[in-house]
Write an enzyme that holds these catalytic residues in place. Sequence first.
Site, short mmCIF file in Angstrom:
data_model
loop_
_atom_site.label_atom_id
_atom_site.label_comp_id
_atom_site.label_asym_id
_atom_site.label_seq_id
_atom_site.Cartn_x
_atom_site.Cartn_y
_atom_site.Cartn_z
N ASP A 25 0.90 -1.26 0.06
CA ASP A 25 0.11 -0.06 -0.14
C ASP A 25 1.13 1.22 -0.17
O ASP A 25 1.96 1.09 0.54
CB ASP A 25 -0.84 -0.09 1.30
CG ASP A 25 -2.19 0.75 0.90
OD1 ASP A 25 -2.65 1.24 -0.01
OD2 ASP A 25 -2.89 1.11 1.84
N GLY A 26 0.53 2.29 -0.55
CA GLY A 26 1.06 3.53 -0.55
C GLY A 26 0.05 4.50 0.00
O GLY A 26 -1.18 4.34 -0.17
N GLU A 75 2.38 3.74 -4.17
CA GLU A 75 1.90 2.43 -4.40
C GLU A 75 2.84 1.59 -5.33
O GLU A 75 2.82 0.39 -5.09
CB GLU A 75 0.44 2.68 -5.24
CG GLU A 75 -0.73 3.33 -4.48
CD GLU A 75 -1.36 2.40 -3.52
OE1 GLU A 75 -0.98 1.17 -3.32
OE2 GLU A 75 -2.52 2.92 -2.96
N ASP A 120 -4.10 -2.78 -3.41
CA ASP A 120 -5.49 -2.17 -3.63
C ASP A 120 -5.50 -0.77 -4.53
O ASP A 120 -6.09 -0.16 -4.83
CB ASP A 120 -6.23 -1.49 -2.29
CG ASP A 120 -5.29 -0.51 -1.56
OD1 ASP A 120 -4.14 0.06 -2.23
OD2 ASP A 120 -5.46 0.00 -0.39
N ASP A 167 -1.48 -0.42 5.03
CA ASP A 167 -1.73 1.18 5.12
C ASP A 167 -1.30 1.79 6.37
O ASP A 167 -0.94 2.86 6.20
CB ASP A 167 -3.37 1.14 5.21
CG ASP A 167 -3.85 2.70 5.13
OD1 ASP A 167 -3.87 3.38 4.27
OD2 ASP A 167 -4.41 3.05 6.20
N HIS A 169 -9.09 -0.57 2.25
CA HIS A 169 -10.18 -0.05 3.52
C HIS A 169 -11.41 -0.92 3.84
O HIS A 169 -12.40 -0.60 4.07
CB HIS A 169 -10.36 1.36 3.78
CG HIS A 169 -9.12 2.45 3.18
ND1 HIS A 169 -8.14 2.43 4.45
CD2 HIS A 169 -8.75 2.91 2.39
CE1 HIS A 169 -7.39 3.24 3.90
NE2 HIS A 169 -7.52 3.51 2.60
#
Length: 161
Positions: free
Chosen positions: A12-13, A52, A75, A135, A125
Amino acid sequence: MNTKHEVHIYTDGAAKGNPGNGGYGIVMEWVGKPYRKEFYEGFRLTTNNRMELLAVIVGLEKLKKQNTKVLVISDSKYVVDAVTKKWVFQWEKKGFAGKKNPDLWRRFLKIYRMHQIDFEWIRGHNNHAQNERCDELAVMASLQNQLSLDEFYEKESNKLL
């Protein structure tokens, strides 16, 4: 759990302000082994898409053995679609003309070709434990006092000023 892969890399970024302070988070899990690693880094000026993509790159670069069978779970539609829909290979053929983040895409393609990689997109999320952890790591990294320099991005953004 898919057993055709040796390693699952969750990424994740994050970026505050986009552009702004940013960070990435990575959780790596080896299939069938109780082995898990986490990585993160923060940058003082960058974008969410850069973070990301950088998360995926760094995760793959951490692999010690070439030709590893990897499942990358992200994501980021930007990253997953660019690879699974083969856009990035067309961009490469055209020298990344007019495309954002050519430095990172070139770095990605170099490491991508060293392994057997599948991608899976998941909704962010959405209470996915590893994605939530990535995250947390990305946001935490972006809030550190000592942030790294995203040299390519800062150089390019200064050209626009």
